[in-house]
Enzyme design. Structure first.
Site, PDB file in Angstrom:
ATOM      1  CB  SER A  12      -0.897   0.028   1.232  1.00  0.00           C
ATOM      2  OG  SER A  12      -1.509   1.297   1.370  1.00  0.00           O
ATOM      3  CG  HIS A  37      -3.996  -1.639  -1.767  1.00  0.00           C
ATOM      4  ND1 HIS A  37      -5.071  -2.410  -2.163  1.00  0.00           N
ATOM      5  CD2 HIS A  37      -4.434  -0.869  -0.751  1.00  0.00           C
ATOM      6  CE1 HIS A  37      -6.122  -2.118  -1.406  1.00  0.00           C
ATOM      7  NE2 HIS A  37      -5.763  -1.177  -0.536  1.00  0.00           N
ATOM      8  CG  ASP A  39      -5.212   1.982   1.223  1.00  0.00           C
ATOM      9  OD1 ASP A  39      -6.165   1.207   1.049  1.00  0.00           O
ATOM     10  OD2 ASP A  39      -4.120   1.615   1.688  1.00  0.00           O
ATOM     11  CG  MET A  41      -8.453   6.734   2.950  1.00  0.00           C
ATOM     12  SD  MET A  41      -7.572   6.650   4.530  1.00  0.00           S
ATOM     13  CE  MET A  41      -6.704   5.081   4.354  1.00  0.00           C
ATOM     14  CG  HIS A  70      -9.610  -0.040  -0.515  1.00  0.00           C
ATOM     15  ND1 HIS A  70      -9.072  -0.424   0.695  1.00  0.00           N
ATOM     16  CD2 HIS A  70     -10.957  -0.029  -0.330  1.00  0.00           C
ATOM     17  CE1 HIS A  70     -10.037  -0.622   1.567  1.00  0.00           C
ATOM     18  NE2 HIS A  70     -11.197  -0.372   0.970  1.00  0.00           N
ATOM     19  CG  MET A  72     -11.453   2.873   2.240  1.00  0.00           C
ATOM     20  SD  MET A  72      -9.997   2.706   3.293  1.00  0.00           S
ATOM     21  CE  MET A  72      -8.705   2.878   2.051  1.00  0.00           C
ATOM     22  CG  MET A 141     -11.956  -3.087   5.245  1.00  0.00           C
ATOM     23  SD  MET A 141     -10.469  -2.581   4.328  1.00  0.00           S
ATOM     24  CE  MET A 141      -9.635  -1.559   5.560  1.00  0.00           C
ATOM     25  N   GLY A 146      -9.203   3.980   7.519  1.00  0.00           N
ATOM     26  CA  GLY A 146      -8.991   5.397   7.750  1.00  0.00           C
ATOM     27  C   GLY A 146      -7.537   5.768   7.936  1.00  0.00           C
ATOM     28  N   GLY A 148      -3.256   4.079   8.215  1.00  0.00           N
ATOM     29  CA  GLY A 148      -2.317   2.973   8.163  1.00  0.00           C
ATOM     30  C   GLY A 148      -1.746   2.687   9.540  1.00  0.00           C
ATOM     31  CG  ASP A 176      -6.485  -2.690   3.182  1.00  0.00           C
ATOM     32  OD1 ASP A 176      -5.480  -2.438   3.871  1.00  0.00           O
ATOM     33  OD2 ASP A 176      -6.990  -1.866   2.398  1.00  0.00           O
ATOM     34  N   GLY A 177      -5.139  -4.455   6.217  1.00  0.00           N
ATOM     35  CA  GLY A 177      -5.046  -3.938   7.569  1.00  0.00           C
ATOM     36  C   GLY A 177      -4.216  -4.805   8.490  1.00  0.00           C
ATOM     37  CB  SER A 199       3.987   0.115   8.273  1.00  0.00           C
ATOM     38  OG  SER A 199       3.073  -0.757   8.915  1.00  0.00           O
TER      39      SER A 199
END
Length: 229
Positions: A12, A37, A39, A41, A70, A72, A141, A146, A148, A176-177, A199
Site C-alpha cells: 500500500s 495498492h 488507498d 480516502m 481501494h 474508501m 478489512m 482510515g 495505516g 487489508d489492515g 508499513s
C-alpha cells in the site's frame, strides 16, 4: 489480469514516501510486489484524506502490473469513471458506502475495471453473499479503515465463511489492515490470497535502499505460503 489463487503481495502506497510515489511503485515492483495498492480516502466515509484520480494517473506509468484502487469514499458512483480512466485495474467499493451496491459494482465492471467489494470489520460475510457473481474480489478489512499502521483485528471466521461461499468462482479474497509476517499465515490459512501490506513492506527501506522492500515482501510471502493450501 489472469486469475489464480497464488499468494499476492500488494504494498500500500499509503506507507510510501509521498514525495517519490513513482519511484516507490517501481521499487516495490522490482523487489517482488505482485500488485500496487492505492488507498483512496475522502475525510467523510473515513477520517482521513489521501489520494484522488490525478495521483492514480500520475503513478500509472510507473506500475507495470496491477494497480489496485481501494475507494474508501462516499458516494462512490460519481468517481468510478475517473479512477477507471486513471488506469485502475481493480476498483473496490465498500458495501457500507452507499444504498445501491449492485449499481456500483455494475458500473465498475462497465468501466473496464475488475470489481471489488470491501467489508468493514463490523460487517458480516453474509453481506457479500448475494453479490458474489458481480465481483472479482472481496476485500476483508482487518482494521477499521482510515489510517495505516493500525492493530490487526482477527477476521479468520469471516474469511473462512467467504471462502466457502465463493466456492469455485474466480473471486479473490484480499486482506487489508495490519498484515505482517505474524498475521499473514492466519489470513492465508483461512483462505485469503491477496495481502495488502503498508508499513510491513515499506518500513526501513527507501528508493535508495529498495532491497529492504524485497526482504520484507519475501518474508510476508514465505509466512503466508507456509500454511496456504
Amino acid at each position: 489480469m489472469s486469475f489464480d489463487r497464488k499468494i499476492k503481495i500488494a504494498p500500500s502506497i499509503l506507507a510510501a514516501d509521498f514525495a517519490n510515489f513513482g519511484q516507490e511503485c517501481e521499487a516495490v515492483e522490482a523487489q517482488g510486489a505482485d500488485w500496487v495498492h492505492v488507498d483512496v480516502m475522502d475525510g467523510h466515509f473515513v477520517p482521513n484524506i489521501t489520494f484522488g484520480p490525478a495521483t492514480c494517473a500520475a503513478i500509472r506509468p510507473h506500475i507495470k502490473g496491477v494497480m489496485d484502487v481501494h475507494l474508501m469514499i462516499a458516494p462512490v458512483d460519481p468517481s468510478i469513471e475517473a479512477f477507471a480512466k486513471a488506469g485502475a485495474d481493480v476498483i473496490t467499493a465498500h458495501v457500507e458506502a452507499g444504498p445501491h451496491i449492485h449499481r456500483t459494482l455494475q458500473a465498475i465492471r462497465a468501466s473496464g475495471a475488475k470489481a471489488g467489494l470491501a467489508l468493514n470489520p463490523g460487517t458480516p460475510a453474509s453481506a457479500a453473499e448475494p453479490l458474489l457473481d458481480l465481483v472479482d474480489l472481496v476485500c476483508v478489512m482487518t482494521v477499521n479503515p482510515g489510517f495505516g499502521g493500525q492493530k490487526f483485528i482477527d477476521m479468520g471466521d469471516k474469511i473462512k465463511a467467504l471462502r466457502a461461499m465463493i466456492g469455485d468462482r474466480p473471486v479473490h479474497i484480499e486482506i487489508d489492515g495490519g498484515v505482517d509476517v505474524t498475521t499473514a499465515p492466519l489470513v492465508a490459512g483461512a483462505g485469503a490470497d491477496v495481502l495488502v501490506a503498508g508499513s510491513a513492506v515499506f518500513k526501513g527501506g527507501s528508493v535508495s535502499d529498495p532491497e529492504v522492500y524485497g526482504r520484507n515482501i519475501r518474508a510476508i510471502r514465505a509466512a503466508a505460503e507456509g500454511v496456504y493450501v
